[in-house]
Motif scaffolding. Structure first.
Motif, mmCIF file in Angstrom:
data_model
loop_
_atom_site.group_PDB
_atom_site.id
_atom_site.type_symbol
_atom_site.label_atom_id
_atom_site.label_comp_id
_atom_site.label_asym_id
_atom_site.label_seq_id
_atom_site.Cartn_x
_atom_site.Cartn_y
_atom_site.Cartn_z
ATOM 1 N N MET A 4 67.493 74.096 110.332
ATOM 2 C CA MET A 4 68.397 73.263 109.531
ATOM 3 C C MET A 4 68.731 73.894 108.178
ATOM 4 S SD MET A 4 69.410 70.621 110.976
ATOM 5 C CE MET A 4 69.087 69.267 112.067
ATOM 6 N N PHE A 59 76.072 64.240 102.248
ATOM 7 C CA PHE A 59 75.775 63.506 103.484
ATOM 8 C C PHE A 59 75.006 64.370 104.467
ATOM 9 C CE2 PHE A 59 79.106 60.755 101.925
ATOM 10 C CZ PHE A 59 78.558 59.524 102.200
ATOM 11 N N LEU A 110 73.002 66.799 103.773
ATOM 12 C CA LEU A 110 71.620 66.967 103.334
ATOM 13 C C LEU A 110 70.822 65.700 103.564
ATOM 14 C CD1 LEU A 110 72.108 69.049 100.132
ATOM 15 C CD2 LEU A 110 70.933 69.707 102.188
ATOM 16 N N MET A 111 71.436 64.531 103.309
ATOM 17 C CA MET A 111 70.718 63.268 103.538
ATOM 18 C C MET A 111 70.364 63.154 105.015
ATOM 19 S SD MET A 111 69.598 60.966 101.696
ATOM 20 C CE MET A 111 68.837 59.368 101.757
ATOM 21 N N ILE A 152 69.878 65.614 107.140
ATOM 22 C CA ILE A 152 68.801 66.558 107.448
ATOM 23 C C ILE A 152 67.468 66.015 106.954
ATOM 24 C CG2 ILE A 152 67.906 68.850 106.911
ATOM 25 C CD1 ILE A 152 70.761 69.876 106.886
ATOM 26 N N ALA A 153 67.461 65.413 105.742
ATOM 27 C CA ALA A 153 66.213 64.892 105.177
ATOM 28 C C ALA A 153 65.671 63.746 106.040
ATOM 29 C CB ALA A 153 66.447 64.422 103.743
ATOM 30 N N LEU A 154 66.551 62.844 106.476
ATOM 31 C CA LEU A 154 66.085 61.716 107.294
ATOM 32 C C LEU A 154 65.555 62.220 108.633
ATOM 33 C CD1 LEU A 154 68.818 59.043 106.588
ATOM 34 C CD2 LEU A 154 66.466 59.053 105.811
ATOM 35 N N TYR A 163 64.285 65.113 109.192
ATOM 36 C CA TYR A 163 62.993 65.748 108.944
ATOM 37 C C TYR A 163 61.903 64.690 108.806
ATOM 38 C CZ TYR A 163 59.299 68.218 106.511
ATOM 39 O OH TYR A 163 58.096 68.730 106.144
ATOM 40 N N GLY A 164 62.222 63.598 108.151
ATOM 41 C CA GLY A 164 61.242 62.517 108.013
ATOM 42 C C GLY A 164 60.825 61.975 109.363
ATOM 43 N N ALA A 165 61.772 61.890 110.295
ATOM 44 C CA ALA A 165 61.464 61.324 111.606
ATOM 45 C C ALA A 165 60.729 62.304 112.499
ATOM 46 C CB ALA A 165 62.755 60.869 112.283
ATOM 47 N N GLY A 208 59.499 65.736 111.398
ATOM 48 C CA GLY A 208 58.548 66.658 110.777
ATOM 49 C C GLY A 208 58.862 68.109 111.017
ATOM 50 N N PHE A 230 62.186 71.296 110.815
ATOM 51 C CA PHE A 230 63.571 71.697 110.555
ATOM 52 C C PHE A 230 64.123 72.566 111.670
ATOM 53 C CE2 PHE A 230 62.470 71.104 105.945
ATOM 54 C CZ PHE A 230 63.329 70.060 105.753
ATOM 55 N N MET A 267 65.461 55.890 111.574
ATOM 56 C CA MET A 267 65.638 56.955 110.591
ATOM 57 C C MET A 267 66.289 58.187 111.234
ATOM 58 S SD MET A 267 62.890 57.655 107.717
ATOM 59 C CE MET A 267 61.704 58.650 108.565
ATOM 60 N N VAL A 317 68.299 63.400 97.697
ATOM 61 C CA VAL A 317 67.821 64.108 98.883
ATOM 62 C C VAL A 317 66.592 64.937 98.545
ATOM 63 C CG1 VAL A 317 68.403 65.849 100.588
ATOM 64 C CG2 VAL A 317 70.072 64.146 99.956
ATOM 65 N N LEU A 349 62.999 64.689 100.335
ATOM 66 C CA LEU A 349 62.389 65.827 101.039
ATOM 67 C C LEU A 349 60.979 66.088 100.526
ATOM 68 C CD1 LEU A 349 65.303 68.368 101.408
ATOM 69 C CD2 LEU A 349 63.994 67.352 103.236
ATOM 70 N N PHE A 383 58.676 63.426 101.937
ATOM 71 C CA PHE A 383 58.381 63.674 103.351
ATOM 72 C C PHE A 383 57.455 64.878 103.517
ATOM 73 C CE2 PHE A 383 62.424 61.434 104.804
ATOM 74 C CZ PHE A 383 61.715 60.319 105.223
ATOM 75 N N HIS A 417 54.188 64.636 105.738
ATOM 76 C CA HIS A 417 53.937 65.415 106.951
ATOM 77 C C HIS A 417 52.931 66.542 106.726
ATOM 78 C CE1 HIS A 417 56.856 63.513 109.475
ATOM 79 N NE2 HIS A 417 57.871 63.789 108.689
#
Lengths: 460, 99
Positions: free
Chosen positions: A119, A163, A165-166, A168-170, A172-174, A176, A178, A193, B41, B45, B48, B52
């Motif tokens: 990502m 948008f 980046l947001m 990608i961040a969400l 990644y949160g879901a 773990g 990239f 998410m 963002v 990050l 998170f 993680h």
């Protein structure tokens, strides 16, 4: 990854050479030889990578022969672009070296878009493609329209990056991770998410490839930017955005229990893009603006490759990239030689410059999708990919209807060239025999690809 | 602190940024709102990353900062160029392109 290194190094080299070489002609020839060098180096690379992905730089890039073939097509189109419009690019302003350098930096971004495996690289490739475009759009420093196009493009582009980046961040949160291959969304219930992340990324990428309803910046930016720059950003950069789009959605979100969540959203975006692009193009009076809307409607067809997700769609996007880029670059190259950009400015071109009118007709035929041109086969591949996928028949029927609408505004130009009497003003001194022969070769290539798609597809 | 708090804070900051871009008319303020979106963002990050136990997101944040800086340098140059011609940074002038 010869293509990545050679485009980046050549970009820096051209930027510095702008300081020492004052001759525009010399810089143009240097740039053309740079593209040829990258083209040859990429062919050498091509033999080393197969259909399965090779991980490079600790998984940051994952190289397949599809990616390399795509880069090859892009480099070929850029070569045609430099040969046809290089002089116009050199004459935008005083900073010839910089214009060519920025083109090479964009190419570097396109190479990354065709090979990213992470990502982070997706984000970087989108940004490397975008930032030089903002500068190029505003490169005509004496024209207020160019400034406005640049500012508008910049603000909208940066907004959509937020948008992306947001998303990608969400995601990644879901998950773990990239990495697009190990993101592993399949096999478990998808949470809100991750879903929000996928949708935000889809919106941001739709923004970059100017799909409706995120297309509103496109006509203004394409109209305001210098024509030679519009020619580049509406072809090379747009298909570069598409390859990023298709790779992400097929590799990371392609498994059947994930795609049911975003398929409908992208189908609606596709339908809206087709309808808005084609219907609005009908009402344009300026050919430049018509080509801007035409690029939106062609994006609608390329979106079929994203939603279909099978082998045909990979082949389709390759063919579409070549067919659309070559035909549009050709149309813009002829447009740049006209003094009046309205339809009436083309009146009687067939009497004055019969070869130009004939070539323009072939390019327009390809954009409509008349059989025996590359555009027909490209449309055939992406639409049959959607049919094979199943459940998208309504969208395919809509696309065929929209292709019929598109015939109206493309044929209107042919009508003006051949059947309307008039005294069109062309820049005679710019239409050299070299320009004509390159144009004829491009048109020949469009027809060859239309009868023999194996020229590209045999390599995959 | 639970991760949810960070998520809500980031989404709130991000939304403020989006709304700012949509309703403000001054190019500089719009630009600041975009930066706010990017920093929301970044915050998410980093949260998170801790959640993680994975440092790759923190590296990502550095890349976002660098790219944002590159974008600022280009963006401000464009805004200055527009200002020199129009003596204004109001984005309403962009509507002139429409026709």
């Amino acid at each position: 990854m010869n293509a990545l290194i050679s485009t980046a190094v050549f970009g820096i080299f051209l930027m510095i050479s702008g300081l020492f070489i004052k001759s525009k002609q010399a810089i143009r020839i240097l740039a053309i030889s740079g593209v040829v060098a990258a083209f040859v180096l990429n062919i050498i690379d091509f033999r080393q990578y197969g259909a399965s992905a090779t991980e490079l730089f600790h998984g940051m890039l994952s190289v397949t022969n599809f990616g390399l073939l795509f880069i090859e097509i892009i480099l070929g189109c850029v070569l045609v672009y430099f040969l046809l419009s290089g002089k116009d690019l050199a004459n935008i302003g005083h900073y010839t070296g910089e214009y060519f350098a920025l083109i090479f930096f964009i190419l570097c971004g396109v190479v990354l878009a065709a090979t990213y495996g992470n990502m982070l690289m997706l984000f970087l490739s989108i940004e490397i493609m975008s930032i030089p475009q903002y500068i190029l759009a505003g490169s005509d420093k004496h024209n207020l329209k160019s400034h406005e196009a640049s500012l508008k493009y910049f603000l909208m582009g940066a907004f959509s990056t937020g948008f992306l980046l947001m998303g990608i961040a969400l995601l990644y949160g879901a998950t773990g991770s990239f990495d697009i291959t190990t993101m592993n969304l399949a096999g478990r219930p998808i949470d809100a998410m991750a879903l929000a992340g996928i949708i935000l990324i889809a919106f941001a990428l739709a923004f970059k490839v100017s799909a409706a309803p995120f297309h509103f910046w496109t006509p203004d930016v394409y109209d305001g930017a210098p024509t030679v720059v519009t020619s580049f950003i509406s072809t090379i950069v747009k298909v570069g955005g598409f390859v990023a789009f298709i790779r992400l959605f097929h590799i990371a979100f392609g498994s059947p229990d994930v795609d049911k969540h975003w398929l409908l959203v992208l189908s609606i975006i596709t339908a809206a893009t087709l309808i808005i692009g084609n219907v609005t193009a009908v009402f344009q009076q300026s050919v430049k603006r018509m080509l801007a809307y035409s690029s939106i409607s062609q994006a609608g067809f390329m979106l079929f490759a994203v939603i279909a997700m099978n082998v045909l769609s990979w082949q389709g996007i390759l063919l579409y990239a070549a067919a659309y880029s070559l035909a549009t670059i050709g149309c813009f190259a002829i447009l740049m030689k006209m003094k009046d950009y309205t339809y009436d400015g083309y009146n009687g071109l067939a009497q004055k410059q019969p070869l130009l009118a004939l070539m323009n007709t072939i390019f327009l035929f390809s954009l409509v999708g008349i059989p025996a041109t590359a555009g027909f086969l490209a449309k055939y591949f992406v639409l049959s990919a959607a049919v094979e996928k199943g459940g998208l028949l309504w969208l395919v029927i809509l696309a065929v209807c929209c292709a019929a609408i598109s015939a109206f505004y493309y044929f209107r130009l042919i009508w003006a060239m051949y059947f309307k009497a008039g005294d069109c003003q062309v820049e005679e001194h710019a239409i050299t025999p070299a320009f004509k022969s390159v144009l004829a070769l491009t048109a020949l290539l469009v027809i060859i690809l239309g009868v023999w798609p194996g020229l590209i597809l045999a390599w995959i | 602190m639970p991760i949810q708090n960070y998520i809500w804070l980031s989404i709130a900051l991000f939304s403020i940024g989006v709304i700012g871009v949509l309703i403000r008319r001054n190019a500089i303020v719009i630009f600041m709102c975009i930066e706010l979106m990017l920093n929301a963002v970044n915050l998410l990050l980093v949260a998170f990353s801790k959640y993680h136990h994975d440092a790759s997101a923190q590296i990502f944040v550095f890349f976002i900062m660098v790219v944002a800086a590159a974008e600022v340098s280009v963006g401000l140059a464009i805004i200055v160029m527009v200002y020199r011609h129009t003596k204004s940074v109001d984005v309403n002038i962009l509507n002139r392109l429409k026709n």
